[in-house]
Design a protein around this motif. Sequence first.
Motif, short mmCIF file in Angstrom:
data_model
loop_
_atom_site.label_atom_id
_atom_site.label_comp_id
_atom_site.label_asym_id
_atom_site.label_seq_id
_atom_site.Cartn_x
_atom_site.Cartn_y
_atom_site.Cartn_z
N LEU A 1 -3.09 -5.99 -3.80
CA LEU A 1 -2.54 -6.80 -4.89
C LEU A 1 -1.31 -7.52 -4.37
N ASP A 2 -0.71 -8.36 -5.21
CA ASP A 2 0.50 -9.09 -4.81
C ASP A 2 1.62 -8.16 -4.38
N THR A 3 1.80 -7.07 -5.13
CA THR A 3 2.98 -6.23 -4.92
C THR A 3 2.68 -4.88 -4.28
N MET A 4 1.40 -4.50 -4.17
CA MET A 4 1.07 -3.20 -3.59
C MET A 4 -0.44 -3.08 -3.40
N GLY A 5 -0.84 -2.00 -2.75
CA GLY A 5 -2.25 -1.67 -2.64
C GLY A 5 -2.61 -0.61 -3.67
N ILE A 6 -3.82 -0.72 -4.21
CA ILE A 6 -4.31 0.28 -5.15
C ILE A 6 -5.71 0.69 -4.69
N THR B 1 -2.63 8.46 -10.14
CA THR B 1 -1.43 8.91 -9.45
C THR B 1 -0.70 7.71 -8.88
N ARG B 2 0.61 7.85 -8.87
CA ARG B 2 1.48 6.90 -8.18
C ARG B 2 2.11 7.71 -7.05
N LEU B 3 1.99 7.22 -5.84
CA LEU B 3 2.41 7.98 -4.67
C LEU B 3 3.86 7.67 -4.29
N GLU C 1 -12.82 -5.29 0.18
CA GLU C 1 -13.29 -6.59 0.65
C GLU C 1 -13.57 -6.63 2.14
N ASP C 2 -12.91 -5.76 2.91
CA ASP C 2 -13.08 -5.71 4.36
C ASP C 2 -13.06 -4.24 4.80
N PRO C 3 -14.23 -3.57 4.77
CA PRO C 3 -14.30 -2.13 5.03
C PRO C 3 -13.76 -1.67 6.38
N GLU C 4 -13.52 -2.60 7.30
CA GLU C 4 -12.94 -2.24 8.60
C GLU C 4 -11.42 -2.18 8.55
N LYS C 5 -10.84 -2.76 7.51
CA LYS C 5 -9.40 -2.88 7.39
C LYS C 5 -8.83 -1.75 6.53
N LYS C 6 -7.79 -1.10 7.04
CA LYS C 6 -7.10 -0.05 6.29
C LYS C 6 -5.85 -0.66 5.65
N ILE C 7 -5.62 -0.32 4.39
CA ILE C 7 -4.46 -0.85 3.68
C ILE C 7 -3.63 0.31 3.11
N ASP C 8 -2.36 0.04 2.88
CA ASP C 8 -1.47 1.03 2.27
C ASP C 8 -1.63 0.97 0.76
N VAL C 9 -1.94 2.13 0.16
CA VAL C 9 -2.18 2.23 -1.27
C VAL C 9 -1.08 3.08 -1.90
N SER C 10 -0.53 2.57 -3.01
CA SER C 10 0.55 3.26 -3.71
C SER C 10 0.13 3.83 -5.06
N MET C 11 -0.95 3.28 -5.65
CA MET C 11 -1.45 3.79 -6.93
C MET C 11 -2.96 3.98 -6.82
#
Length: 160
Positions: free
Chosen positions: A59-64, A83-85, A95-105
């Motif tokens: 998202l614009d402000t974080m990963g979920i 949960t909110r981490l 959208e891109d299963p090879e890419k890992k993203i940081d998720v906060s919620m």
Amino acid sequence: MERDDLLSVNIICLDIETESSEDAIKKLGQMLVENSYIKPSYVNNVILREKIFPTGLILDTMGIAIPHATPSDDVLKDGIAVTRLKKPVGFYCMEDPEKKIDVSMIFMLSLCGNNKHLGILKKLFSIFRNRELVELLRDSKDKNDFLQLLSKNLNIKGEI
């Protein structure tokens, strides 16, 4: 379609620490098991599905992330555990299963039918497109505020 207890303070956990996406899913699953939403086997199904069909979104402000599994008899009643981490964990991107993203919620779904999955996902995506609303969820001070905000915007009455 939705039950009054789809959302509950009992299945919302703010500012927890987890080691990994799998650990986060297990913690959310434990809350759902303890509150009679799912059988323990559902958690393993979510972990397996996440490996094949990742649910991380940028998202614009974080990963979920929206981990879930195919509806089965492992789901006892409909629920969305949230949960909110404290610190983001890595989830693979939808959208891109090879890419890992940081998720906060994380919003873990336990729903009895495919039609419910689609309906709830549509409502969640409309929330995620609203940057101000996402920031309000991110900055909520307690579970009741978080629940009220989420319930209102999903048009679901939450149990308080």
